[in-house]
Design a protein around this motif. Sequence first.
Motif, PDB file in Angstrom:
ATOM      1  N   GLY A 278      16.113 -11.408  33.752  1.00 33.87           N
ATOM      2  CA  GLY A 278      14.974 -10.026  32.738  1.00 33.87           C
ATOM      3  C   GLY A 278      14.876 -10.546  31.252  1.00 33.87           C
ATOM      4  N   LEU A 279      15.633 -10.924  30.885  1.00 37.23           N
ATOM      5  CA  LEU A 279      15.687 -11.537  30.139  1.00 37.23           C
ATOM      6  C   LEU A 279      14.833 -12.911  29.301  1.00 37.23           C
ATOM      7  N   PHE A 280      15.131 -13.668  30.590  1.00 36.77           N
ATOM      8  CA  PHE A 280      14.384 -14.980  30.122  1.00 36.77           C
ATOM      9  C   PHE A 280      12.711 -15.323  31.280  1.00 36.77           C
ATOM     10  N   ALA A 281      13.471 -14.818  32.056  1.00 39.99           N
ATOM     11  CA  ALA A 281      11.845 -15.231  33.315  1.00 39.99           C
ATOM     12  C   ALA A 281      10.920 -14.113  32.907  1.00 39.99           C
ATOM     13  N   VAL A 282      11.051 -12.810  32.885  1.00 38.20           N
ATOM     14  CA  VAL A 282      10.545 -11.532  33.102  1.00 38.20           C
ATOM     15  C   VAL A 282       9.665 -11.787  31.141  1.00 38.20           C
ATOM     16  N   ALA A 283      10.718 -11.372  31.176  1.00 37.38           N
ATOM     17  CA  ALA A 283      10.309 -12.039  29.294  1.00 37.38           C
ATOM     18  C   ALA A 283       9.834 -13.235  28.784  1.00 37.38           C
ATOM     19  N   GLU A 284       9.531 -13.837  29.684  1.00 41.25           N
ATOM     20  CA  GLU A 284       8.673 -15.358  28.876  1.00 41.25           C
ATOM     21  C   GLU A 284       7.630 -15.090  29.156  1.00 41.25           C
ATOM     22  N   VAL A 285       7.185 -14.406  30.417  1.00 42.30           N
ATOM     23  CA  VAL A 285       6.051 -14.446  31.197  1.00 42.30           C
ATOM     24  C   VAL A 285       5.201 -13.425  30.075  1.00 42.30           C
TER      25      VAL A 285
ATOM     26  N   GLY B 200      13.031  -7.392  31.398  1.00 44.39           N
ATOM     27  CA  GLY B 200      12.574  -7.929  31.096  1.00 44.39           C
ATOM     28  C   GLY B 200      11.579  -7.587  29.928  1.00 44.39           C
ATOM     29  N   VAL B 201      11.578  -5.679  30.077  1.00 45.67           N
ATOM     30  CA  VAL B 201      10.242  -5.285  28.662  1.00 45.67           C
ATOM     31  C   VAL B 201      11.654  -5.600  26.971  1.00 45.67           C
ATOM     32  N   ILE B 202      12.400  -5.477  27.339  1.00 44.36           N
ATOM     33  CA  ILE B 202      14.196  -5.460  26.530  1.00 44.36           C
ATOM     34  C   ILE B 202      13.302  -6.832  25.523  1.00 44.36           C
ATOM     35  N   GLY B 203      13.602  -7.769  26.848  1.00 48.17           N
ATOM     36  CA  GLY B 203      13.776  -9.573  26.266  1.00 48.17           C
ATOM     37  C   GLY B 203      12.466  -9.537  25.325  1.00 48.17           C
ATOM     38  N   TYR B 204      11.561  -8.963  25.776  1.00 51.39           N
ATOM     39  CA  TYR B 204       9.692  -9.202  25.053  1.00 51.39           C
ATOM     40  C   TYR B 204      10.130  -8.478  23.577  1.00 51.39           C
ATOM     41  N   PHE B 205      10.355  -7.316  23.518  1.00 50.49           N
ATOM     42  CA  PHE B 205      11.000  -6.954  22.115  1.00 50.49           C
ATOM     43  C   PHE B 205      11.729  -8.442  21.421  1.00 50.49           C
ATOM     44  N   MET B 206      12.809  -8.246  22.157  1.00 49.25           N
ATOM     45  CA  MET B 206      13.519  -9.022  21.383  1.00 49.25           C
ATOM     46  C   MET B 206      13.075 -10.605  20.969  1.00 49.25           C
ATOM     47  N   LYS B 207      12.635 -10.923  21.188  1.00 51.08           N
ATOM     48  CA  LYS B 207      11.711 -12.461  21.506  1.00 51.08           C
ATOM     49  C   LYS B 207      10.134 -11.793  20.672  1.00 51.08           C
ATOM     50  N   ARG B 208       9.560 -10.825  20.095  1.00 51.78           N
ATOM     51  CA  ARG B 208       8.803 -10.438  19.143  1.00 51.78           C
ATOM     52  C   ARG B 208       9.347 -10.517  17.752  1.00 51.78           C
TER      53      ARG B 208
ATOM     54  N   GLY C 132      12.508 -11.505  16.989  1.00 51.12           N
ATOM     55  CA  GLY C 132      13.431 -12.715  16.732  1.00 51.12           C
ATOM     56  C   GLY C 132      15.322 -11.961  17.001  1.00 51.12           C
ATOM     57  N   TYR C 133      15.835 -11.597  17.954  1.00 48.90           N
ATOM     58  CA  TYR C 133      16.429 -11.487  18.220  1.00 48.90           C
ATOM     59  C   TYR C 133      16.819 -12.205  20.090  1.00 48.90           C
ATOM     60  N   PRO C 134      17.769 -13.283  19.291  1.00 47.78           N
ATOM     61  CA  PRO C 134      18.498 -14.389  20.190  1.00 47.78           C
ATOM     62  C   PRO C 134      18.914 -13.484  22.343  1.00 47.78           C
ATOM     63  N   ALA C 135      18.701 -14.348  22.703  1.00 45.45           N
ATOM     64  CA  ALA C 135      18.918 -13.727  24.267  1.00 45.45           C
ATOM     65  C   ALA C 135      20.498 -14.345  24.948  1.00 45.45           C
ATOM     66  N   ALA C 136      20.726 -15.598  24.145  1.00 45.79           N
ATOM     67  CA  ALA C 136      21.828 -15.814  24.640  1.00 45.79           C
ATOM     68  C   ALA C 136      22.827 -14.565  24.443  1.00 45.79           C
ATOM     69  N   PRO C 137      23.468 -14.263  23.078  1.00 41.25           N
ATOM     70  CA  PRO C 137      24.891 -13.487  23.321  1.00 41.25           C
ATOM     71  C   PRO C 137      24.696 -12.798  24.127  1.00 41.25           C
ATOM     72  N   VAL C 138      24.090 -11.963  24.725  1.00 40.59           N
ATOM     73  CA  VAL C 138      23.582 -11.031  25.680  1.00 40.59           C
ATOM     74  C   VAL C 138      24.315 -10.993  26.267  1.00 40.59           C
ATOM     75  N   ILE C 139      24.482 -12.493  27.274  1.00 39.24           N
ATOM     76  CA  ILE C 139      24.493 -12.907  28.162  1.00 39.24           C
ATOM     77  C   ILE C 139      26.347 -13.126  28.108  1.00 39.24           C
ATOM     78  N   LEU C 140      26.161 -14.283  27.086  1.00 33.21           N
ATOM     79  CA  LEU C 140      27.814 -14.397  26.459  1.00 33.21           C
ATOM     80  C   LEU C 140      28.898 -13.351  26.752  1.00 33.21           C
ATOM     81  N   GLY C 141      28.465 -11.961  26.072  1.00 34.87           N
ATOM     82  CA  GLY C 141      28.951 -10.497  25.933  1.00 34.87           C
ATOM     83  C   GLY C 141      29.130 -10.210  27.103  1.00 34.87           C
ATOM     84  N   LEU C 142      28.174  -9.938  28.499  1.00 36.12           N
ATOM     85  CA  LEU C 142      28.215  -9.418  29.638  1.00 36.12           C
ATOM     86  C   LEU C 142      28.959 -10.162  30.071  1.00 36.12           C
ATOM     87  N   ILE C 143      28.970 -11.576  29.682  1.00 34.19           N
ATOM     88  CA  ILE C 143      30.291 -12.118  30.942  1.00 34.19           C
ATOM     89  C   ILE C 143      31.266 -11.895  31.051  1.00 34.19           C
ATOM     90  N   LEU C 144      31.234 -12.024  28.855  1.00 36.09           N
ATOM     91  CA  LEU C 144      33.112 -11.976  29.294  1.00 36.09           C
ATOM     92  C   LEU C 144      33.419 -10.418  28.782  1.00 36.09           C
TER      93      LEU C 144
END
Length: 502
Positions: free
Chosen positions: A212-219, A419-427, A429-441
């Motif tokens: 969602g945060l990468f593929a769907v948000a990027e499209v 994907g919707v959340i990621g779209y607004f994050m991109k819009r 200026g919120y980075p997506a990578a920290p979300v993934i790092l926090g979720l995994i760890l």
Amino acid sequence: MELWSQIIDGFQAALTPTNLAYCFIGVLLGTVIGLLPGLGSATGVAILLPLTLMLDPLTALIMLAGIYYGTQYGATISSVLVSTPGDSATVVTTIDGYQLARQGRAGPALAIAAIASFLAGTISILLLMTLAPVFAGFALNFGPPETVALVTLGLAGVIGFTGTSRAKGLAMGALGLAIATVGIDAQTGIARFTFGQVELLGGIGFLAVIIGLFAVAEVMSQVSRGGGEPIRTRFRDMLLSREDWRRSRMPIVRGGIVGFFLGVLPGAGATLASFLSYDIERRLSKRPERFGKGAMEGVAAPEAANNAAVNGAFVPTLTLGIPGSGTTAVLLGAFLLFGLQPGPLLLEQQPELVWGLIASFYIGNLILLLLNLPLAPAFASILRLRYTLLYPFILLLAFIGAYAIENRLWGVWMAFAFGVIGYFMKRYGYPAAPVILGLILGGLFEQSLEQTSSMGGGSFAIFLERPIALALFALAGLIILGPFVARGVKALAGKATARVQQ
């Protein structure tokens, strides 16, 4: 001399025509599986495991191992080309790899990823062959307190992914940790933040979040901007240059070493290795501002780290019978199916199988290099397609991957929501990578913290008795406070110089 004799015997076993053929099949299948978001190496190995039951144990394990590291490179291709990580270990590669693709340099990005994987694999295999027993003993002393410290070190690395605003990056890291708390608490069995939804009892899967945060948000983001024109680039721009190699060679070495050491530690895995390796290169770079905008070393380092971590994960698996990662846990089951018991006696009882398997890692990495390096420009040419054709394909690929996670539509809806959340994050200026790092760890941190509390009888003073944990905490503190201390020292030095000049 006995060690070298065993290594030679291992290569002889791995280089038989049958084993070579199945190694090639495993690598090829792994690459295809890696291209599909949501499957990943563990799922790929588990799906294809029944097909190997009629094979010789060594041949079967060689094929399954080929699927494992083949998946890593397949995931890299989708990360670079369409900003869709096929596996959590390639999330970091998306940051600079996709930017390079947008600049018409997808070919060099894929080429350096293949070279980095091969060279780091070579480094880690040499370490695996010569120092496996030593590292196995070290991993045995690595308990829950050390895991807490290691995860703290990984979370400290969030600072390296904050982009232009540290506050936004830290907020996204906290969001990832919050998402990790959804589901049933393993300690108490109480459902948390599920809001009555049965589907949330198992938590929110990180693959759906990644898709969602990468593929769907990027499209969504590209469509909102009008889509743009297909990337037009000259063929020579798709080839790796001497400057690309000069900037990447040391990050590959460092990434290979970091990846192997973290791969050896049970629970650490390729994902954490890739994040830390990227953060190290950003800190060592003379021009850190290039990271996130298409830095070649931003692809080389994490790709080297995740491949080396794959090999490192076999150290505790083979020598202690402890899975070094989720995929090696599946492979551990394969060992047991063939009547093999990984552990200290395996190397003595089945030396040809162990060394044949280790030798196949090198052969498989060489096959990956020979297979994918010439094809890098061809893969990159996909970006020449019109976006009206490319975007539906990306969404189709993403939603198939989201559905395949649990074979139900819930994964698709979760991917769309993020994907919707990621779209607004991109819009904004919120980075997506920290979300993934926090979720995994987050889950690993909570589990290890609870185990540490139990070991210490409710007291965290146990950390004071663990030198490795203290060293990792000190390193995490240095990463967090180091920039502030350096800035303060620089300011004091400036004032002192001004006084002297007066």
